[in-house]
Structures are given as structure tokens and as C-alpha cells.
Motif scaffolding. Structure first.
Motif, PDB file in Angstrom:
ATOM      1  N   GLN A 104      -9.367  -3.468 -11.381  1.00 38.16           N
ATOM      2  CA  GLN A 104     -10.644  -3.817 -10.258  1.00 38.16           C
ATOM      3  C   GLN A 104     -10.161  -3.975  -9.048  1.00 38.16           C
ATOM      4  OE1 GLN A 104     -14.061  -4.024 -11.163  1.00 38.16           O
ATOM      5  NE2 GLN A 104     -14.228  -3.787  -9.036  1.00 38.16           N
ATOM      6  N   THR A 105     -10.630  -2.978  -7.916  1.00 32.24           N
ATOM      7  CA  THR A 105     -10.346  -3.320  -6.516  1.00 32.24           C
ATOM      8  C   THR A 105     -11.736  -3.503  -5.892  1.00 32.24           C
ATOM      9  OG1 THR A 105     -10.819  -0.797  -5.933  1.00 32.24           O
ATOM     10  CG2 THR A 105      -8.724  -1.605  -6.669  1.00 32.24           C
ATOM     11  N   SER A 106     -11.411  -3.817  -4.675  1.00 30.79           N
ATOM     12  CA  SER A 106     -12.899  -4.233  -3.854  1.00 30.79           C
ATOM     13  C   SER A 106     -13.814  -3.162  -3.786  1.00 30.79           C
ATOM     14  CB  SER A 106     -12.577  -4.387  -2.176  1.00 30.79           C
ATOM     15  OG  SER A 106     -12.039  -3.238  -1.781  1.00 30.79           O
ATOM     16  N   SER A 107     -13.520  -1.843  -4.009  1.00 31.52           N
ATOM     17  CA  SER A 107     -14.363  -0.870  -4.088  1.00 31.52           C
ATOM     18  C   SER A 107     -14.524  -0.024  -5.312  1.00 31.52           C
ATOM     19  CB  SER A 107     -13.873   0.179  -3.024  1.00 31.52           C
ATOM     20  OG  SER A 107     -12.877   0.856  -3.570  1.00 31.52           O
ATOM     21  N   LEU A 148       0.889  -1.218  -0.025  1.00 28.52           N
ATOM     22  CA  LEU A 148       0.138   0.031   0.002  1.00 28.52           C
ATOM     23  C   LEU A 148       1.025   1.163   0.005  1.00 28.52           C
ATOM     24  CD1 LEU A 148      -3.150   0.830   0.341  1.00 28.52           C
ATOM     25  CD2 LEU A 148      -2.513   1.069   2.736  1.00 28.52           C
ATOM     26  N   GLY A 149       0.574   2.238  -0.819  1.00 28.05           N
ATOM     27  CA  GLY A 149       1.438   3.398  -0.936  1.00 28.05           C
ATOM     28  C   GLY A 149       2.411   3.497  -2.098  1.00 28.05           C
ATOM     29  N   VAL A 166      -1.190   2.829  -5.599  1.00 25.24           N
ATOM     30  CA  VAL A 166      -2.027   2.019  -4.652  1.00 25.24           C
ATOM     31  C   VAL A 166      -2.578   2.455  -3.425  1.00 25.24           C
ATOM     32  CG1 VAL A 166      -2.252  -0.524  -3.914  1.00 25.24           C
ATOM     33  CG2 VAL A 166      -0.532  -0.133  -5.694  1.00 25.24           C
ATOM     34  N   LYS A 167      -3.822   2.435  -3.485  1.00 28.19           N
ATOM     35  CA  LYS A 167      -4.335   3.075  -2.118  1.00 28.19           C
ATOM     36  C   LYS A 167      -5.293   2.322  -1.452  1.00 28.19           C
ATOM     37  CE  LYS A 167      -4.351   7.793  -4.321  1.00 28.19           C
ATOM     38  NZ  LYS A 167      -5.176   8.912  -4.971  1.00 28.19           N
ATOM     39  N   GLU A 168      -5.615   1.247  -1.759  1.00 28.62           N
ATOM     40  CA  GLU A 168      -6.591   0.032  -0.904  1.00 28.62           C
ATOM     41  C   GLU A 168      -5.709  -1.009  -0.858  1.00 28.62           C
ATOM     42  OE1 GLU A 168     -10.361  -0.393  -2.646  1.00 28.62           O
ATOM     43  OE2 GLU A 168     -10.217   1.148  -3.737  1.00 28.62           O
TER      44      GLU A 168
END
Length: 409
Positions: A104-107, A76-77, A136-138
């Protein structure tokens, strides 16, 4: 990374590779003493080895770089970079090639393609290349969806896509604690200390480039992570700010309400937003990562309807000689109060003046300075107690003990 291969034979081939920086080559040096059976054989072999450092052959770290052998970990980051190549494996010209990359992410679903324009034609043994980047933020499962559409010479429109699945891991474990400042004049002040504990939970070292606190509009901040010297401030962690795997550091910050907010006691109460931490680090050969926490919230200390604080008191006083103190009374409620002051003597503290006097009306968030006189009849460290305020509107009484301490001699 997991890949779902398409079942149908296509004229085009899709390849996706993650772009990462190489690592320094490491070897396992084997040495022995000259009197041992091999003699200087191992030493000569290491000197002839092109991977070792000349003059320091016994070091594990070499001069050469090693290309990535696997997909590796994504944290992450960090910035995820990937190289996408569509190659024409056939013997015919392909037209209207469109390559699309989504993450595609979880949100959410993000479009990472640099261009959404189709390539007019692609000759045999030619390719269409693209490089995508994404911060990457999630954390959790991410799926890179690469879709390719094209038209054959016969006019048939074909389409295929591949899925690349990977996990985003957490690089740092951040814990925060709030501490209310203690003062000689009052048990609680408006200052608050924030301790941030940052732990490296990866398997590699990190260079901590920056760890700062961005305060909210209500607070001023003072960083307490440097030691002031004659020339300049020095970090408490030394010149080389490395954080080894599983190591933890504590960062300390002092926040104080801005004057325009501190004067309005009704504003700083309940849950207040302190600010957010901004953390920047580097790994390996300068790969950069950055994390920002969500807004940190703190429950402000409860003062009740009326806050009584001590603005001035002498450190030492003479026995049985009157001395002066100054109190500050603040209306923390949302209604106007009509206050009456009562002074009750204790076994060691005796108040001078009239008890039961009217202080008048105090508006919401307003303050009142109150000079008082008292004397001590016992030697030693004495606690100032015995003040009582009564709101004549609601007939509600507020008692204050252990307001402060002074030394009687």
C-alpha cells in the motif's frame, strides 16, 4: 519496520524478512611503533585476526562479509525484495493455506504475490515460502500487508494479517536549468542547453552507471560530458565514476530542433517538452537503482509575431565600402502578413537601397530570405540596427535594433 501482531493465537506463524546484500566487514586497526611499550603485540594480533586482509592488516576493510543487522534504508528507484515464510507451529495438518502480499502506497495498492493459488495442506513443522520483488517508484510511507487464510482439521476457517510499515527515501536531488544559445548571427537561436545537477543525498557512495537524456520527438541531442581524444571519448569525470555522499555533478546536453520542426516556426513556441533524464547507479555490492524524471518542460523564447534573424554577415568590412548581409524573416503568428521594409540610418551604419519597399505576403510559419546592402562610416566594432517591418494589414510596426555586430576597419 513496524509490525502489528495479531491478538488471536493461530496455528501458523508468519515471518517477513527484507532481502539485501551483505556489506564488507570493517574493523578498527590499532597500531603502535616497535619502540612503544606493546612492541609488536598489536601487529601480531592483527595478523592472527581472520577478518583482516593478509599483508594489509592496517586497512579498515576486511575480507569477510557482514549480514544485515537491521531493516536499513530503502531509496526511490531501488528494488524492494522480501522473503515471506508461513510456518506450521502446531501438531495438526492445516489445509487450504493462502498467502497474499500487498503493498500500500499513498496513491495505490499493488499485489506482489507470485501466485494466488492456495496450498492444499501444510504438515506440522513445514512452511510455505515466497519471495516478492518490487521496484520502488514513490517516496513516502509504504505498508506491506501480508494476509494468511487457512482451514483447520475441524473445518474452521481462520484468517490473520500483519502490517509492515517503512519509509522510502529520496536518493538523489536533481535540478535542471535551461540556457538559450547565443550566436553571432542572432541574439537567440533554436538551440538550447540543459544543465542537470545531480547530488547524492544518501550516506553511501554511488557508482554512476548511466546519466542520459532521452529527448522528445522534436529535438536531436548532443551529450557534452566527454572529452574527445585520439582513440575514444573520455568522461569529464574520469574513469572511476563515483559520486560520494553530498557530492554534486553537472551534466550538460545540447538540444537542437529537428529540421522538420525548425522550419515551422509556429511549432516551437510556448511551453515545449524537452525530454526526460534516465539515471542508473549502483551501491554497495552492486545493488542497482534507476530513476527517470518526469518530462522536462521549457518555455521557448518569445519572438513575437515576426522573427528577424541574420543568416550571413562578414566578420570584418572596409570603411565606407558597401557589404552584403542576408536576413531571414519568419512569420511566427497564426495569420498572413503583408510586410513593408523600412531602413533607418544610424550615426555609423548607412543602408543602401530603397526604404519602404513591399516584401509581399508571408504565410503563417513561412520564411523569407532578404539580401541587403549597407556600409559603415565609423571604424571599430559596429552594431547593425535600424530595420523596421510594418504589417500593412493591421498597421502594426516591428523595430529591430542590435541585430548583429561587425568590425569596420
Amino acid at each position: 519496520m513496524e509490525v502489528n501482531q495479531a491478538k488471536q493465537e493461530h496455528l501458523l506463524a508468519l515471518k517477513v524478512m527484507r532481502l539485501t546484500k551483505p556489506t564488507l566487514f570493517t574493523n578498527m586497526p590499532v597500531t603502535c611503533e616497535d619502540r612503544d611499550l606493546p612492541g609488536d603485540l598489536f601487529g601480531r594480533l592483527m595478523k592472527e585476526d581472520p577478518c583482516t586482509i593478509k599483508g594489509a592488516e592496517a586497512l579498515m576493510l576486511g575480507e569477510m562479509l557482514t549480514l544485515p543487522q537491521n531493516f536499513g534504508n530503502i531509496f526511490l528507484g531501488e528494488t524492494f525484495s522480501s522473503y515471506i515464510s508461513v510456518h506450521n507451529d502446531s501438531s495438526q495438518v492445516v489445509k487450504d493455506i493462502l498467502v497474499k502480499a500487498d503493498l500500500q502506497t499513498s496513491s495505490q495498492r499493488l499485489n506482489l504475490s507470485a501466485s494466488n493459488n492456495a496450498v492444499t495442506e501444510l504438515k506440522p513443522e513445514s512452511c510455505v515460502d515466497d519471495v516478492i520483488h518490487h521496484e520502488v517508484k514513490e517516496i513516502g510511507t509504504h505498508i506491506l500487508v501480508c494476509a494468511v487464510s487457512y482451514t483447520t482439521q475441524a473445518g474452521e476457517k481462520l484468517y490473520f494479517r500483519k502490517f509492515f510499515k517503512f519509509q522510502v527515501l529520496k536518493p538523489l536531488d536533481v535540478k535542471t536549468k535551461f540556457y538559450n544559445a547565443e550566436s553571432d548571427l542572432s541574439s537567440v537561436t533554436d538551440e538550447v542547453f540543459l544543465e542537470a545537477q545531480i547530488q547524492n543525498i544518501t550516506t553511501s557512495s554511488m557508482f554512476m552507471e548511466k546519466v542520459s537524456l532521452e529527448p522528445s520527438m522534436m529535438y536531436n541531442i548532443a551529450e557534452l560530458n566527454t572529452v574527445e581524444t585520439e582513440d575514444e571519448g573520455t568522461s569529464t569525470f574520469g574513469k572511476m565514476s563515483y559520486l560520494q555522499p553530498m557530492d554534486t555533478r553537472q551534466y550538460l546536453y545540447c538540444l537542437k530542433p529537428k529540421p522538420e520542426f525548425a522550419e515551422k516556426a509556429g511549432i516551437i513556441k510556448g511551453v515545449t517538452v524537452i525530454g526526460k533524464l534516465d539515471i542508473v547507479w549502483k551501491t554497495n555490492l552492486g545493488e542497482r537503482g534507476r530513476l527517470q524524471t518526469s518530462q522536462l518542460q521549457r518555455m521557448a523564447p518569445g519572438y513575437g509575431d515576426v522573427r528577424l534573424s541574420l543568416e550571413m554577415i562578414p566578420d570584418t568590412v572596409n570603411l565606407e565600402e558597401p557589404f552584403d548581409i542576408t536576413c531571414k524573416i519568419t512569420n511566427c503568428s497564426e495569420r498572413t502578413m503583408d510586410l513593408v521594409l523600412e531602413m533607418c540610418n544610424t550615426c555609423s551604419i548607412h543602408w543602401c537601397g530603397v526604404s519602404g519597399r513591399q516584401l509581399g505576403k508571408v504565410s503563417p510559419s513561412a520564411s523569407l530570405a532578404l539580401p541587403l546592402k549597407l556600409l559603415s562610416s565609423v571604424q571599430g566594432l559596429q552594431s547593425i540596427s535600424g530595420l523596421r517591418l510594418t504589417d500593412s494589414f493591421l498597421k502594426r510596426t516591428y523595430e529591430y535594433d542590435d541585430i548583429a555586430q561587425t568590425q569596420s576597419q
